[in-house]
Design an enzyme around this catalytic site. Structure first.
Site, PDB file in Angstrom:
ATOM      1  N   LYS A 163       2.823   1.655 -11.493  1.00  0.00           N
ATOM      2  CA  LYS A 163       3.539   2.682 -10.714  1.00  0.00           C
ATOM      3  C   LYS A 163       4.888   2.153 -10.230  1.00  0.00           C
ATOM      4  CE  LYS A 163       2.487   3.199  -6.171  1.00  0.00           C
ATOM      5  NZ  LYS A 163       3.619   3.114  -5.223  1.00  0.00           N
ATOM      6  N   ASN A 164       4.862   0.964  -9.624  1.00  0.00           N
ATOM      7  CA  ASN A 164       6.090   0.500  -8.976  1.00  0.00           C
ATOM      8  C   ASN A 164       7.137   0.009  -9.968  1.00  0.00           C
ATOM      9  OD1 ASN A 164       5.066   1.221  -6.546  1.00  0.00           O
ATOM     10  ND2 ASN A 164       4.498  -0.853  -5.905  1.00  0.00           N
ATOM     11  N   CYS A 166       7.446   5.585   7.775  1.00  0.00           N
ATOM     12  CA  CYS A 166       6.376   5.399   6.809  1.00  0.00           C
ATOM     13  C   CYS A 166       5.108   5.207   7.628  1.00  0.00           C
ATOM     14  CB  CYS A 166       6.731   4.159   5.987  1.00  0.00           C
ATOM     15  SG  CYS A 166       5.392   3.481   5.041  1.00  0.00           S
ATOM     16  N   ARG A 220      10.753   1.484   7.499  1.00  0.00           N
ATOM     17  CA  ARG A 220      11.177   0.901   6.213  1.00  0.00           C
ATOM     18  C   ARG A 220      12.620   1.331   5.997  1.00  0.00           C
ATOM     19  NH1 ARG A 220       6.608   2.306   1.901  1.00  0.00           N
ATOM     20  NH2 ARG A 220       7.881   1.021   0.519  1.00  0.00           N
ATOM     21  N   ASP A 227       0.861  -5.495  -1.058  1.00  0.00           N
ATOM     22  CA  ASP A 227       0.153  -4.324  -1.600  1.00  0.00           C
ATOM     23  C   ASP A 227      -1.310  -4.622  -1.932  1.00  0.00           C
ATOM     24  OD1 ASP A 227       2.450  -2.874  -1.296  1.00  0.00           O
ATOM     25  OD2 ASP A 227       3.066  -3.020  -3.391  1.00  0.00           O
ATOM     26  N   ILE A 253       5.632  -8.849   5.396  1.00  0.00           N
ATOM     27  CA  ILE A 253       6.564  -7.813   4.931  1.00  0.00           C
ATOM     28  C   ILE A 253       6.588  -6.623   5.901  1.00  0.00           C
ATOM     29  CG2 ILE A 253       7.143  -6.227   3.047  1.00  0.00           C
ATOM     30  CD1 ILE A 253       7.345  -8.874   1.888  1.00  0.00           C
ATOM     31  N   ARG A 313      -1.835   8.855  -5.202  1.00  0.00           N
ATOM     32  CA  ARG A 313      -0.430   8.471  -5.406  1.00  0.00           C
ATOM     33  C   ARG A 313      -0.322   7.254  -6.311  1.00  0.00           C
ATOM     34  NH1 ARG A 313       3.125   8.334  -0.067  1.00  0.00           N
ATOM     35  NH2 ARG A 313       4.521   7.670  -1.729  1.00  0.00           N
TER      36      ARG A 313
HETATM   37  N1  EPU Z   1      13.998  -3.677   3.915  1.00  0.00           N
HETATM   38  C1  EPU Z   1      15.020  -3.624   4.826  1.00  0.00           C
HETATM   39  N2  EPU Z   1      16.131  -2.884   4.498  1.00  0.00           N
HETATM   40  C2  EPU Z   1      16.242  -2.225   3.320  1.00  0.00           C
HETATM   41  C3  EPU Z   1      15.199  -2.296   2.392  1.00  0.00           C
HETATM   42  C4  EPU Z   1      14.070  -3.046   2.725  1.00  0.00           C
HETATM   43  O1  EPU Z   1      14.953  -4.199   5.911  1.00  0.00           O
HETATM   44  O2  EPU Z   1      17.277  -1.584   3.077  1.00  0.00           O
HETATM   45  C5  EPU Z   1      12.785  -4.464   4.246  1.00  0.00           C
HETATM   46  C6  EPU Z   1      11.531  -3.600   4.279  1.00  0.00           C
HETATM   47  O3  EPU Z   1      11.377  -2.964   5.540  1.00  0.00           O
HETATM   48  C7  EPU Z   1      10.440  -4.590   3.968  1.00  0.00           C
HETATM   49  C8  EPU Z   1      11.134  -5.559   3.005  1.00  0.00           C
HETATM   50  O4  EPU Z   1      12.535  -5.380   3.206  1.00  0.00           O
HETATM   51  O5  EPU Z   1      10.093  -5.306   5.126  1.00  0.00           O
HETATM   52  C9  EPU Z   1      10.799  -5.361   1.546  1.00  0.00           C
HETATM   53  O6  EPU Z   1      11.033  -4.024   1.194  1.00  0.00           O
HETATM   54  P1  EPU Z   1      11.382  -3.566  -0.300  1.00  0.00           P
HETATM   55  O7  EPU Z   1      12.713  -2.902  -0.272  1.00  0.00           O
HETATM   56  O8  EPU Z   1      11.182  -4.716  -1.219  1.00  0.00           O
HETATM   57  O9  EPU Z   1      10.263  -2.481  -0.547  1.00  0.00           O
HETATM   58  P2  EPU Z   1      10.377  -1.185  -1.432  1.00  0.00           P
HETATM   59  O10 EPU Z   1      11.227  -1.447  -2.604  1.00  0.00           O
HETATM   60  O11 EPU Z   1      10.671  -0.038  -0.544  1.00  0.00           O
HETATM   61  C10 EPU Z   1       8.336  -1.838  -2.929  1.00  0.00           C
HETATM   62  C11 EPU Z   1       7.035  -1.189  -3.333  1.00  0.00           C
HETATM   63  C12 EPU Z   1       6.073  -1.202  -2.175  1.00  0.00           C
HETATM   64  C13 EPU Z   1       5.876  -2.647  -1.721  1.00  0.00           C
HETATM   65  C14 EPU Z   1       7.218  -3.286  -1.376  1.00  0.00           C
HETATM   66  C15 EPU Z   1       7.133  -4.736  -0.958  1.00  0.00           C
HETATM   67  C16 EPU Z   1       7.820   0.426  -4.918  1.00  0.00           C
HETATM   68  C17 EPU Z   1       8.006   1.847  -5.291  1.00  0.00           C
HETATM   69  N3  EPU Z   1       7.301   0.174  -3.730  1.00  0.00           N
HETATM   70  O12 EPU Z   1       8.861  -1.041  -1.878  1.00  0.00           O
HETATM   71  O13 EPU Z   1       4.847  -0.675  -2.681  1.00  0.00           O
HETATM   72  O14 EPU Z   1       5.020  -2.689  -0.606  1.00  0.00           O
HETATM   73  O15 EPU Z   1       8.098  -3.176  -2.505  1.00  0.00           O
HETATM   74  O16 EPU Z   1       6.582  -5.503  -1.963  1.00  0.00           O
HETATM   75  O17 EPU Z   1       8.108  -0.466  -5.704  1.00  0.00           O
HETATM   76  C18 EPU Z   1       2.767   0.380  -2.592  1.00  0.00           C
HETATM   77  O18 EPU Z   1       2.771   0.443  -3.819  1.00  0.00           O
HETATM   78  O19 EPU Z   1       1.745   0.594  -1.907  1.00  0.00           O
HETATM   79  C19 EPU Z   1       4.005   0.027  -1.876  1.00  0.00           C
HETATM   80  C20 EPU Z   1       4.214   0.341  -0.612  1.00  0.00           C
END
Ligand code: EPU
Length: 422
Positions: A22-23, A117, A122, A308, A330, A400
């Site tokens: 998915k991701n 969230c 986030r 995750d 995280i 999801r």
């Molecule tokens: N963060 C910031 N600012 C930003 C973006 C992120 O502070 O602009 C912080 C977040 O709050 C978090 C950390 O950086 O503490 C990592 O966030 P990241 O941006 O890597 O997360 P994401 O890309 O929004 C993806 C996965 C999530 C998974 C996270 C962390 C997808 C679609 N989602 O989210 O998956 O938990 O990386 O590994 O790829 C799930 O599948 O259940 C899920 C939540």
């Protein structure tokens, strides 16, 4: 709304295959926007999040069609709108992945701010910073991220966030930079295999991206990208969840398509807990030995223990022979599953970012409610181990991210039914 009714206490036995990731897939669907034409993705999981991303792309004017059970064609020839609306983005934060490709190709994008969230804030500040560094004007207007650029110019951009690198921001910056002028160097880039997968797909589209899998990714802008065909990697989080289903029921489960390298820390952690894990030929075989030994784990960006899989691991540790400590590196508040596990008889106390789990001998069936995807998976695992009947409510969260979870678990011998909630 549907729920799962689980008769727990049966050791699961057999083999399941991992679905497509998915991701990895969500940003890859968005990446199709970088080219004019039909991009075909294979091994796409049938999930509501994938449908939400399809709806976002349709809102932009793209045509999305299933050409086979897991083959998705994204035709971007009709794209003539640049707005990802609130109603879709609020359903799925990953919709923000269209920001980078829209800016790369059209130099304009309006994407609703995702908002809160279920497991805490986030933010998207790093996504915004990334585009500004390339020279875009980015404002927040009426709940939308409104971005424009006459031109995008590559430069060195540091994407360090408070919890380490951001996967989503790395993806957006790579996609915008792929069609920018000059060279963009991303410092503290995400290193997850899902990020490498996007790097590879961008390469297949004609982009010049180097350093995938390392903390520094270099993108040299090109004038145009072409559509491509790409096979999505297997979903390691789903795979890990079924590995845990074998462990928590004291069963014997093999998951095919799981990448043992990706999951190496997870596998090592399971072995430390006394679970027998064999890895061979792209499959992970697990034999549960209950009770497991208690552990101390800390989640973090890849290659650390994946957040995750933290809720599911917490479910397993609720049956450990002592006191475990889980620290969320995280998302400090990602413990929605804890009070629900307590309803099943677990002893979990949370003081963010830490959960202390005092293992119990048995869990007992109860009504529990899912509030996010991985918390839902954790409750299903606990229900499979618990004596008696567990009702897991609001499983649309599970839909999801897990394709046909009840079918896979049934094939392993679980007694699990999907029923409409009364
Ligand atoms: N963060 C910031 N600012 C930003 C973006 C992120 O502070 O602009 C912080 C977040 O709050 C978090 C950390 O950086 O503490 C990592 O966030 P990241 O941006 O890597 O997360 P994401 O890309 O929004 C993806 C996965 C999530 C998974 C996270 C962390 C997808 C679609 N989602 O989210 O998956 O938990 O990386 O590994 O790829 C799930 O599948 O259940 C899920 C939540």
């Amino acid at each position: 709304m549907d729920k799962y009714v689980i008769e727990g206490g049966r050791p699961l036995r057999g083999t399941v295959a991992a679905q497509g990731s998915k991701n990895a897939c969500l940003p890859m669907m968005a990446a199709a926007l970088l080219a004019d034409g039909v991009t075909t993705l294979r091994n796409v999981p049938r999930l509501s999040d994938i449908e939400t991303m399809a709806a976002v792309l349709r809102a932009l004017g793209a045509t999305i069609e299933w050409e086979g059970p897991h083959v998705l064609a994204v035709d971007t020839r009709g794209v003539d709108k640049y707005v990802a609306p609130y109603d879709l983005v609020r359903r799925m934060r990953a919709s923000i992945a269209v920001l980078g490709p829209l800016m790369g190709r059209f130099r304009r994008a309006e994407v609703s701010l995702p908002g809160g969230c279920a497991f805490g804030p986030r933010p998207v500040d790093l996504h915004i910073k990334a585009l500004r560094e390339l020279g875009a004007t980015v404002e927040l207007e009426g709940g939308y991220v409104v971005a424009r650029a006459a031109a995008l110019k590559g430069k060195r951009v540091n994407l360090s966030g408070p919890a380490g690198p951001s996967r989503g921001a790395t993806a957006n910056l790579m996609m915008a930079a792929a069609l920018a002028e000059g060279v963009t160097v991303i410092e503290d880039a995400a290193r997850e295999p899902e990020t490498v997968e996007l790097v590879n797909m961008l390469g297949a589209m004609g982009a010049r991206v180097e350093g995938g899998g390392s903390a520094e990714i270099t993108v040299t802008g090109v004038d145009r990208l072409e559509p491509c065909e790409y096979e999505v990697m297997a979903d390691q989080i789903e795979a890990g969840t079924y590995v845990l289903a074998g462990a928590i029921t004291g069963g014997d489960v093999t998951v095919e398509g799981a990448d043992a390298e990706y999951l190496s820390l997870f596998i090592g952690t399971l072995r430390e807990a006394g679970v027998t894990v064999d890895v061979s030929n792209g499959a992970i075989a697990v034999r549960g030995n209950l009770p497991v030994a208690p552990l101390e784990i800390r989640t973090g960006p890849y290659p650390a223990f994946p957040t995750d899989l933290q809720p599911q691991m917490t479910a397993l540790l609720s049956l450990a022979s002592g006191r475990s400590v889980v620290v969320e590196g995280i998302y400090p508040d990602r413990f929605n599953h804890a009070p629900e596990l307590v309803r099943l008889g677990a002893h979990v106390e949370v003081t963010p970012p830490t959960a202390v789990i005092n293992g119990v001998h048995r869990l007992y069936g109860a009504y529990v409610m899912t509030s996010d995807l991985r918390a839902g998976a954790a409750l299903v695992l606990a229900g499979l181990a618990a004596g008696g009947e567990t009702n897991v409510r609001r499983i649309y969260h599970i839909d999801r991210g897990y394709e046909g979870m009840e079918d896979k678990l049934t094939s392993l011998g679980a007694a699990i039914r999907r029923l409409e909630e009364e």
